[in-house]
Design a protein around this motif. Sequence first.
Motif, PDB file in Angstrom:
ATOM      1  N   ASP A  16      68.684  19.853  45.407  1.00 27.87           N
ATOM      2  CA  ASP A  16      69.191  19.182  45.503  1.00 27.87           C
ATOM      3  C   ASP A  16      68.657  19.041  43.521  1.00 27.87           C
ATOM      4  OD1 ASP A  16      70.065  16.366  45.684  1.00 27.87           O
ATOM      5  OD2 ASP A  16      68.288  15.634  46.084  1.00 27.87           O
ATOM      6  N   LEU A  17      69.403  17.786  43.110  1.00 31.02           N
ATOM      7  CA  LEU A  17      69.133  17.389  42.197  1.00 31.02           C
ATOM      8  C   LEU A  17      68.049  16.636  41.450  1.00 31.02           C
ATOM      9  CD1 LEU A  17      72.033  18.624  39.990  1.00 31.02           C
ATOM     10  CD2 LEU A  17      70.396  20.004  40.582  1.00 31.02           C
ATOM     11  N   ASP A  18      68.885  15.514  42.091  1.00 31.23           N
ATOM     12  CA  ASP A  18      68.731  13.707  42.175  1.00 31.23           C
ATOM     13  C   ASP A  18      67.832  13.526  42.780  1.00 31.23           C
ATOM     14  OD1 ASP A  18      70.867  13.253  40.347  1.00 31.23           O
ATOM     15  OD2 ASP A  18      71.716  12.481  42.063  1.00 31.23           O
ATOM     16  N   ASP A  19      67.023  13.115  41.784  1.00 33.08           N
ATOM     17  CA  ASP A  19      65.065  12.428  42.719  1.00 33.08           C
ATOM     18  C   ASP A  19      64.613  13.954  43.470  1.00 33.08           C
ATOM     19  OD1 ASP A  19      65.146   9.699  41.995  1.00 33.08           O
ATOM     20  OD2 ASP A  19      66.880   9.883  43.244  1.00 33.08           O
ATOM     21  N   THR A  20      65.146  15.276  43.144  1.00 30.40           N
ATOM     22  CA  THR A  20      64.135  16.717  43.866  1.00 30.40           C
ATOM     23  C   THR A  20      63.388  16.910  41.795  1.00 30.40           C
ATOM     24  OG1 THR A  20      65.228  16.735  45.766  1.00 30.40           O
ATOM     25  CG2 THR A  20      64.494  18.458  44.500  1.00 30.40           C
ATOM     26  N   LEU A  21      64.424  16.599  41.475  1.00 30.23           N
ATOM     27  CA  LEU A  21      63.830  17.705  39.642  1.00 30.23           C
ATOM     28  C   LEU A  21      63.634  16.592  38.875  1.00 30.23           C
ATOM     29  CD1 LEU A  21      66.377  20.650  39.928  1.00 30.23           C
ATOM     30  CD2 LEU A  21      63.986  20.829  40.366  1.00 30.23           C
ATOM     31  N   TYR A  22      64.305  15.232  38.875  1.00 27.32           N
ATOM     32  CA  TYR A  22      63.479  14.595  37.591  1.00 27.32           C
ATOM     33  C   TYR A  22      64.196  12.828  38.683  1.00 27.32           C
ATOM     34  CZ  TYR A  22      68.530  15.153  37.773  1.00 27.32           C
ATOM     35  OH  TYR A  22      70.618  15.109  38.665  1.00 27.32           O
ATOM     36  N   ASP A  23      63.780  12.139  37.951  1.00 25.51           N
ATOM     37  CA  ASP A  23      63.531   9.957  39.092  1.00 25.51           C
ATOM     38  C   ASP A  23      64.447  10.435  38.890  1.00 25.51           C
ATOM     39  OD1 ASP A  23      63.215   8.064  40.012  1.00 25.51           O
ATOM     40  OD2 ASP A  23      61.509   7.350  38.665  1.00 25.51           O
ATOM     41  N   ASN A  24      65.517   9.889  39.371  1.00 27.49           N
ATOM     42  CA  ASN A  24      67.573   9.633  38.912  1.00 27.49           C
ATOM     43  C   ASN A  24      67.177   7.791  39.357  1.00 27.49           C
ATOM     44  OD1 ASN A  24      70.077  10.731  38.270  1.00 27.49           O
ATOM     45  ND2 ASN A  24      70.591   9.788  40.621  1.00 27.49           N
ATOM     46  N   TRP A  25      66.857   7.440  39.819  1.00 27.54           N
ATOM     47  CA  TRP A  25      67.459   5.799  40.104  1.00 27.54           C
ATOM     48  C   TRP A  25      66.703   4.886  38.912  1.00 27.54           C
ATOM     49  CZ3 TRP A  25      69.240   3.823  43.585  1.00 27.54           C
ATOM     50  CH2 TRP A  25      69.409   4.743  44.841  1.00 27.54           C
ATOM     51  N   PRO A  26      65.633   5.205  38.227  1.00 25.86           N
ATOM     52  CA  PRO A  26      65.987   5.111  36.269  1.00 25.86           C
ATOM     53  C   PRO A  26      66.941   5.263  36.081  1.00 25.86           C
ATOM     54  CG  PRO A  26      62.943   5.026  36.923  1.00 25.86           C
ATOM     55  CD  PRO A  26      64.014   6.008  38.331  1.00 25.86           C
ATOM     56  N   VAL A  27      67.104   6.353  36.012  1.00 26.85           N
ATOM     57  CA  VAL A  27      68.731   6.785  35.411  1.00 26.85           C
ATOM     58  C   VAL A  27      69.516   5.889  35.257  1.00 26.85           C
ATOM     59  CG1 VAL A  27      70.291   8.589  34.980  1.00 26.85           C
ATOM     60  CG2 VAL A  27      67.298   9.110  34.455  1.00 26.85           C
ATOM     61  N   ILE A  28      70.302   6.214  37.109  1.00 27.17           N
ATOM     62  CA  ILE A  28      71.106   5.619  37.260  1.00 27.17           C
ATOM     63  C   ILE A  28      71.096   3.792  37.154  1.00 27.17           C
ATOM     64  CG2 ILE A  28      72.576   4.972  39.350  1.00 27.17           C
ATOM     65  CD1 ILE A  28      73.039   7.667  37.871  1.00 27.17           C
ATOM     66  N   ALA A  29      69.861   2.955  37.360  1.00 32.59           N
ATOM     67  CA  ALA A  29      70.012   1.714  36.266  1.00 32.59           C
ATOM     68  C   ALA A  29      70.052   1.115  35.179  1.00 32.59           C
ATOM     69  CB  ALA A  29      68.397   1.175  37.058  1.00 32.59           C
ATOM     70  N   ARG A  30      69.866   2.339  34.277  1.00 33.00           N
ATOM     71  CA  ARG A  30      70.214   2.133  32.858  1.00 33.00           C
ATOM     72  C   ARG A  30      71.290   1.917  32.398  1.00 33.00           C
ATOM     73  NH1 ARG A  30      64.544   5.390  32.064  1.00 33.00           N
ATOM     74  NH2 ARG A  30      66.750   7.127  31.792  1.00 33.00           N
ATOM     75  N   ALA A  31      72.251   3.428  33.220  1.00 31.70           N
ATOM     76  CA  ALA A  31      73.760   3.753  33.159  1.00 31.70           C
ATOM     77  C   ALA A  31      74.381   2.664  33.622  1.00 31.70           C
ATOM     78  CB  ALA A  31      74.137   4.705  33.872  1.00 31.70           C
ATOM     79  N   GLU A  32      73.899   1.921  34.761  1.00 33.50           N
ATOM     80  CA  GLU A  32      75.181   0.532  35.708  1.00 33.50           C
ATOM     81  C   GLU A  32      74.951  -0.309  34.140  1.00 33.50           C
ATOM     82  OE1 GLU A  32      77.092   0.583  37.702  1.00 33.50           O
ATOM     83  OE2 GLU A  32      76.080   1.976  39.375  1.00 33.50           O
ATOM     84  N   ALA A  33      73.875  -0.586  33.515  1.00 31.33           N
ATOM     85  CA  ALA A  33      73.269  -1.802  32.591  1.00 31.33           C
ATOM     86  C   ALA A  33      73.834  -1.568  31.329  1.00 31.33           C
ATOM     87  CB  ALA A  33      72.240  -1.788  32.523  1.00 31.33           C
ATOM     88  N   ALA A  34      74.008  -0.436  30.812  1.00 33.04           N
ATOM     89  CA  ALA A  34      75.242   0.075  29.978  1.00 33.04           C
ATOM     90  C   ALA A  34      76.864  -0.469  30.352  1.00 33.04           C
ATOM     91  CB  ALA A  34      74.427   1.616  30.105  1.00 33.04           C
ATOM     92  N   LEU A  35      76.640   0.557  31.477  1.00 35.57           N
ATOM     93  CA  LEU A  35      78.144  -0.065  31.968  1.00 35.57           C
ATOM     94  C   LEU A  35      78.758  -1.532  32.031  1.00 35.57           C
ATOM     95  CD1 LEU A  35      80.882   1.013  32.717  1.00 35.57           C
ATOM     96  CD2 LEU A  35      80.203   0.781  35.250  1.00 35.57           C
ATOM     97  N   ASN A  36      78.061  -2.145  32.486  1.00 36.12           N
ATOM     98  CA  ASN A  36      78.330  -3.498  32.034  1.00 36.12           C
ATOM     99  C   ASN A  36      78.443  -4.296  31.133  1.00 36.12           C
ATOM    100  OD1 ASN A  36      78.381  -5.934  34.301  1.00 36.12           O
ATOM    101  ND2 ASN A  36      77.130  -7.088  32.833  1.00 36.12           N
ATOM    102  N   ASP A  37      77.840  -3.758  29.991  1.00 42.94           N
ATOM    103  CA  ASP A  37      77.811  -4.618  28.271  1.00 42.94           C
ATOM    104  C   ASP A  37      79.307  -3.273  28.144  1.00 42.94           C
ATOM    105  OD1 ASP A  37      75.425  -5.170  29.190  1.00 42.94           O
ATOM    106  OD2 ASP A  37      74.121  -3.338  27.794  1.00 42.94           O
TER     107      ASP A  37
END
Length: 242
Positions: A16-37
């Motif tokens: 698996d990739l997300d949250d297995t080889l790296y911490d994905n939750w902070p990445v998605i949180a930043r991306a969602e915030a950037a998308l809102n902007d």
Amino acid sequence: MKFYRRLNAFDAVSFDLDDTLYDNWPVIARAEAALNDYLSEHCPPLAALDKATLAGFRRQARDENPAQRFDVTAMRVAQLTLAGEHVGLTAEKARAQAQAATTFFCGYRSDFTPPAQSLAYLKAWSEKLPLVAITNGNVDTDAIGLTPFFQHIFRAGEHGAAKPSPEMFDKAAQALGIAPARILHVGDHLSSDVSGARQAGMQACWIRPERQSPMMHKGRTLPDVAIDDLSELDTLIQQRHR
């Protein structure tokens, strides 16, 4: 490290990739915030929609086109298209805005570098045995530097139903030409990764979040082995691969 059944020797490892080889939750949180902007600048009425309303459009998109429900990128485009039409855009403009916003989001969600330790382990392991990736997500493995380590990368939607369906696991075994029982799948999710791998006949290694026990998750399939980090997986590969 905790064993729940005897772990046999293996000839390949799937990840698996997300949250297995790296911490994905902070990445998605930043991306969602950037998308809102991004939406606030390019389509303020769309940015003003609340999460519950957007979730409703996601359900509608899934119901209207069940075949695309496993493709998270296509689902986001469909969701934002419906949302755009809801706020008054024409169908054509709503689709164009949704595609542009999704492209922005996908670029932002892949704008990070996995931990150096993960990259070092993958390099060492890929020189020792075949590695494949099986993901329900849409991270750009070229952008984050993971592609060279994997012989094959399987993505939900593009390559079949999302995990825990055995479809992508089966395709991975077929592509490698290795019996499923001789493949160890590594992932952080007891249902998607552990149950999916076991259903496909693979051995399953669970990277447990915060040292959790599978007993805390009712009705979930037990892994063959649970580990806390990739250093323990390295030990397994050294001991069990031959």
